[in-house]
Design a protein around this motif. Structure first.
Motif, PDB file in Angstrom:
ATOM      1  N   PRO A 278       4.109 -24.501  18.512  1.00 14.08           N
ATOM      2  CA  PRO A 278       2.948 -24.042  17.975  1.00 14.08           C
ATOM      3  C   PRO A 278       3.196 -23.365  16.131  1.00 14.08           C
ATOM      4  CG  PRO A 278       5.072 -23.438  19.500  1.00 14.08           C
ATOM      5  CD  PRO A 278       4.722 -24.612  19.977  1.00 14.08           C
ATOM      6  N   PRO A 279       2.687 -23.053  16.329  1.00  9.63           N
ATOM      7  CA  PRO A 279       2.466 -22.732  14.024  1.00  9.63           C
ATOM      8  C   PRO A 279       4.032 -21.890  14.059  1.00  9.63           C
ATOM      9  CG  PRO A 279       0.404 -21.749  15.036  1.00  9.63           C
ATOM     10  CD  PRO A 279       1.071 -22.643  16.855  1.00  9.63           C
ATOM     11  N   ALA A 280       4.737 -22.469  12.925  1.00  7.41           N
ATOM     12  CA  ALA A 280       6.179 -21.330  12.719  1.00  7.41           C
ATOM     13  C   ALA A 280       5.367 -20.299  12.355  1.00  7.41           C
ATOM     14  CB  ALA A 280       6.380 -22.116  11.817  1.00  7.41           C
ATOM     15  N   PRO A 286      -2.996 -19.413  12.098  1.00  6.78           N
ATOM     16  CA  PRO A 286      -3.871 -20.738  11.446  1.00  6.78           C
ATOM     17  C   PRO A 286      -5.590 -19.845  11.704  1.00  6.78           C
ATOM     18  CG  PRO A 286      -1.654 -21.561  12.761  1.00  6.78           C
ATOM     19  CD  PRO A 286      -2.149 -20.235  12.923  1.00  6.78           C
ATOM     20  N   ARG A 287      -4.929 -19.246  12.466  1.00  9.79           N
ATOM     21  CA  ARG A 287      -6.774 -18.452  13.072  1.00  9.79           C
ATOM     22  C   ARG A 287      -6.880 -16.890  12.578  1.00  9.79           C
ATOM     23  NH1 ARG A 287      -6.928 -19.598  19.324  1.00  9.79           N
ATOM     24  NH2 ARG A 287      -9.570 -19.805  18.905  1.00  9.79           N
ATOM     25  N   CYS A 288      -6.128 -16.633  11.425  1.00  6.67           N
ATOM     26  CA  CYS A 288      -6.156 -15.097  11.307  1.00  6.67           C
ATOM     27  C   CYS A 288      -6.980 -14.970  10.310  1.00  6.67           C
ATOM     28  CB  CYS A 288      -5.176 -14.273  11.523  1.00  6.67           C
ATOM     29  SG  CYS A 288      -4.904 -12.848  11.166  1.00  6.67           S
ATOM     30  N   PRO A 289      -7.771 -14.030  10.184  1.00  7.38           N
ATOM     31  CA  PRO A 289      -8.765 -13.718   8.765  1.00  7.38           C
ATOM     32  C   PRO A 289      -7.527 -13.433   8.270  1.00  7.38           C
ATOM     33  CG  PRO A 289      -9.439 -12.281  10.327  1.00  7.38           C
ATOM     34  CD  PRO A 289      -8.444 -13.522  11.426  1.00  7.38           C
ATOM     35  N   MET A 290      -6.153 -12.768   8.256  1.00 10.70           N
ATOM     36  CA  MET A 290      -6.385 -11.813   7.550  1.00 10.70           C
ATOM     37  C   MET A 290      -4.431 -12.126   6.893  1.00 10.70           C
ATOM     38  SD  MET A 290      -6.968  -8.161   9.699  1.00 10.70           S
ATOM     39  CE  MET A 290      -5.306  -7.630   8.785  1.00 10.70           C
ATOM     40  N   GLU A 292      -1.560 -13.973   5.288  1.00 12.47           N
ATOM     41  CA  GLU A 292      -0.494 -13.982   4.208  1.00 12.47           C
ATOM     42  C   GLU A 292       0.185 -15.264   4.358  1.00 12.47           C
ATOM     43  OE1 GLU A 292       1.992  -9.745   4.841  1.00 12.47           O
ATOM     44  OE2 GLU A 292      -0.482  -9.486   3.926  1.00 12.47           O
ATOM     45  N   PRO A 293       1.546 -15.430   3.053  1.00 11.83           N
ATOM     46  CA  PRO A 293       2.281 -15.780   3.143  1.00 11.83           C
ATOM     47  C   PRO A 293       3.860 -15.748   3.730  1.00 11.83           C
ATOM     48  CG  PRO A 293       1.534 -15.766   0.722  1.00 11.83           C
ATOM     49  CD  PRO A 293       0.034 -14.493   1.634  1.00 11.83           C
ATOM     50  N   ARG A 294       3.668 -14.641   4.341  1.00 13.98           N
ATOM     51  CA  ARG A 294       4.830 -14.036   4.886  1.00 13.98           C
ATOM     52  C   ARG A 294       4.376 -14.330   6.660  1.00 13.98           C
ATOM     53  NH1 ARG A 294       6.050  -7.501   6.627  1.00 13.98           N
ATOM     54  NH2 ARG A 294       8.069  -8.497   7.443  1.00 13.98           N
ATOM     55  N   CYS A 295       3.027 -14.067   6.795  1.00 15.83           N
ATOM     56  CA  CYS A 295       3.063 -14.844   7.999  1.00 15.83           C
ATOM     57  C   CYS A 295       3.566 -16.321   8.632  1.00 15.83           C
ATOM     58  CB  CYS A 295       1.372 -14.665   8.573  1.00 15.83           C
ATOM     59  SG  CYS A 295       0.685 -12.976   7.771  1.00 15.83           S
ATOM     60  N   ARG A 296       3.234 -17.271   7.664  1.00 20.68           N
ATOM     61  CA  ARG A 296       3.339 -18.266   8.130  1.00 20.68           C
ATOM     62  C   ARG A 296       4.325 -19.291   8.629  1.00 20.68           C
ATOM     63  NH1 ARG A 296      -0.766 -17.993   4.102  1.00 20.68           N
ATOM     64  NH2 ARG A 296      -2.787 -19.056   4.630  1.00 20.68           N
ATOM     65  N   VAL A 297       5.634 -17.920   7.770  1.00 16.97           N
ATOM     66  CA  VAL A 297       7.189 -18.398   7.729  1.00 16.97           C
ATOM     67  C   VAL A 297       7.605 -17.165   9.033  1.00 16.97           C
ATOM     68  CG1 VAL A 297       6.843 -19.436   5.486  1.00 16.97           C
ATOM     69  CG2 VAL A 297       8.079 -16.855   5.961  1.00 16.97           C
ATOM     70  N   GLU A 298       7.449 -16.116   8.232  1.00 15.23           N
ATOM     71  CA  GLU A 298       7.561 -15.056   9.798  1.00 15.23           C
ATOM     72  C   GLU A 298       7.542 -14.541  10.965  1.00 15.23           C
ATOM     73  OE1 GLU A 298       9.798 -10.307   9.053  1.00 15.23           O
ATOM     74  OE2 GLU A 298       9.414 -11.492   7.403  1.00 15.23           O
ATOM     75  N   ALA A 299       8.167 -14.881  12.210  1.00 16.69           N
ATOM     76  CA  ALA A 299       7.095 -14.585  13.115  1.00 16.69           C
ATOM     77  C   ALA A 299       7.749 -12.859  13.670  1.00 16.69           C
ATOM     78  CB  ALA A 299       8.163 -14.924  14.421  1.00 16.69           C
ATOM     79  N   PRO A 300       5.838 -11.807  13.768  1.00 17.47           N
ATOM     80  CA  PRO A 300       6.177 -10.499  13.529  1.00 17.47           C
ATOM     81  C   PRO A 300       6.902 -10.574  15.378  1.00 17.47           C
ATOM     82  CG  PRO A 300       4.662 -11.331  14.337  1.00 17.47           C
ATOM     83  CD  PRO A 300       4.671 -12.999  13.434  1.00 17.47           C
ATOM     84  N   ALA A 312       2.441  -6.655  17.828  1.00 14.85           N
ATOM     85  CA  ALA A 312       3.311  -7.724  16.803  1.00 14.85           C
ATOM     86  C   ALA A 312       2.626  -8.648  15.631  1.00 14.85           C
ATOM     87  CB  ALA A 312       4.025  -9.322  18.216  1.00 14.85           C
ATOM     88  N   CYS A 313       2.708  -7.983  15.106  1.00 12.09           N
ATOM     89  CA  CYS A 313       1.460  -8.129  14.028  1.00 12.09           C
ATOM     90  C   CYS A 313       2.625  -7.556  12.153  1.00 12.09           C
ATOM     91  CB  CYS A 313      -0.302  -7.758  13.337  1.00 12.09           C
ATOM     92  SG  CYS A 313      -0.759  -8.425  11.922  1.00 12.09           S
ATOM     93  N   HIS A 314       2.325  -8.146  11.130  1.00 11.52           N
ATOM     94  CA  HIS A 314       2.589  -8.005   9.909  1.00 11.52           C
ATOM     95  C   HIS A 314       2.131  -6.821   9.259  1.00 11.52           C
ATOM     96  CE1 HIS A 314       6.152 -10.543  10.136  1.00 11.52           C
ATOM     97  NE2 HIS A 314       5.143 -11.375  10.067  1.00 11.52           N
ATOM     98  N   ARG A 315       0.636  -6.836   9.643  1.00 14.62           N
ATOM     99  CA  ARG A 315      -0.293  -5.849   9.042  1.00 14.62           C
ATOM    100  C   ARG A 315      -1.047  -5.142  10.414  1.00 14.62           C
ATOM    101  NH1 ARG A 315      -4.076  -8.963   4.741  1.00 14.62           N
ATOM    102  NH2 ARG A 315      -4.872  -6.771   4.323  1.00 14.62           N
ATOM    103  N   PRO A 316      -0.575  -4.525  10.937  1.00 14.31           N
ATOM    104  CA  PRO A 316      -0.796  -3.777  11.473  1.00 14.31           C
ATOM    105  C   PRO A 316      -2.120  -2.520  11.673  1.00 14.31           C
ATOM    106  CG  PRO A 316       0.874  -2.888  11.921  1.00 14.31           C
ATOM    107  CD  PRO A 316       1.020  -4.109  10.999  1.00 14.31           C
TER     108      PRO A 316
END
Length: 316
Positions: A278-280, A286-290, A292-300, A312-316
């Motif tokens: 699974p993605p980090a 990888p499929r989210c139109p919203m 941002e860099p934080r999403c690629r390294v930090e699991a919400p 579970a989202c950084h930008r709910p």
């Protein structure tokens, strides 16, 4: 609030395959109150069915707790587990493969009564007649075999078998997905009627949001082995907060053209990632139109944003 009938706490179940380890259920927590229906939705392969099997201990969890009526199913011995399974029963996706083709419908419905030593022959006959009536089947169906019934009739038999021991909780694993549209509506209405008459709670698993909207009180959305949003049904439909939930809703057909036009387009991009790798960070990024860099390294973290609504989202 009363104590949950079923409570799943941080359940984990991975499967080792020649290609690697599949993270089918990865730190999932859910609860179901007495008489409540929780809808569990997500794409195929997200871990919904594995979670139901964990609840029944058809598959043991590797960590976490599965509490039914306050007792831990995961650590139960065989005798205790038999008592639990009389109180929670499963309705499977494919009614043909779930029924023994060599047994008559009478024998299929009699089996749980025999295993749990419920009544003598006359009492079992009366109970089977009652079950067939409850699910809208004629008495003579008891003499037939599964291959002699339609898909809808077979699923009604599966429901009757699940009701035989008077459970408090039904686990419905894609219970209507294999049925034609008209038959699906009949079986859904049957489940709603039985729930009202018998006071049943249910975990209703489906990939069809329209079906879940029809039957559920609350809804949990799973993605790659994790719950990404959970909310009361109406709150979820009025204001979905996770981009995956919004994408699923945008992909659900609606009969009203005005409602369809009013929906913001939010298509899912790409395919479901490999559950072995699974993605980090956020698994949806990888499929989210919203993203941002934080999403690629930090699991919400799944956190409450309103009463009964968690995401579970950084930008709910």
């Amino acid at each position: 609030m009363t104590a949950p009938l079923l409570e799943i706490r941080r359940a984990v179940r991975h499967f080792d395959t020649p290609a690697g380890r599949v993270r089918a259920v990865d730190d999932v927590s859910l609860s179901i109150q007495p008489g409540e229906t929780l809808g569990l939705v997500g794409e195929s392969g997200c871990g919904k069915s594995t979670l139901a099997r964990l609840a029944m201990k058809l598959v043991p969890p590797q960590s976490g707790a599965i509490l039914f009526e306050g007792d831990d199913v995961a650590t139960a011995n065989r005798a205790t587990l038999a008592r639990y399974r009389a109180r929670m029963q499963m309705v499977f996706q494919d009614p043909l493969s779930a029924l023994n083709p060599r047994e008559s419908i009478f024998r299929i419905l009699e089996q749980p009564l025999l295993v749990h030593r419920r009544g003598d022959r006359a009492a079992r006959q009366a109970r089977i007649a009652q079950l067939l009536q409850q699910v809208g089947l004629r008495p003579e169906v008891a003499l037939r075999y599964p291959h002699e019934l339609s898909g809808g009739q077979r699923q009604r038999v599966g429901i009757a078998r699940a009701l035989a021991l008077e459970p408090r909780l039904l686990l419905c694993d894609e219970a209507v997905s294999a049925l034609d549209v008209s038959v699906r509506a009949q079986v859904l209405n049957l489940l709603l009627r039985l729930r009202a008459e018998l006071g049943l709670a249910a975990l209703f698993i489906s990939h069809d949001l329209a079906v879940v909207r029809h039957v559920a009180d609350r809804v949990a959305v799973m993605y790659l082995g994790q719950v990404v949003e959970e909310a009361p049904r109406d709150a979820l439909w009025q204001q979905p907060r996770h981009p995956y939930t919004r994408a699923l809703m945008a992909a659900t057909p609606v009969a009203d053209p005005a409602e369809a036009r009013a929906r913001p387009p939010l298509p899912l991009q790409g395919e479901l990632p490999d559950p072995i790798d699974p993605p980090a960070g956020c698994r949806f990024h990888p499929r989210c139109p919203m993203a941002e860099p934080r999403c690629r390294v930090e699991a919400p973290v799944l956190r409450a944003i309103a009463a009964g609504h968690a995401v579970a989202c950084h930008r709910p």
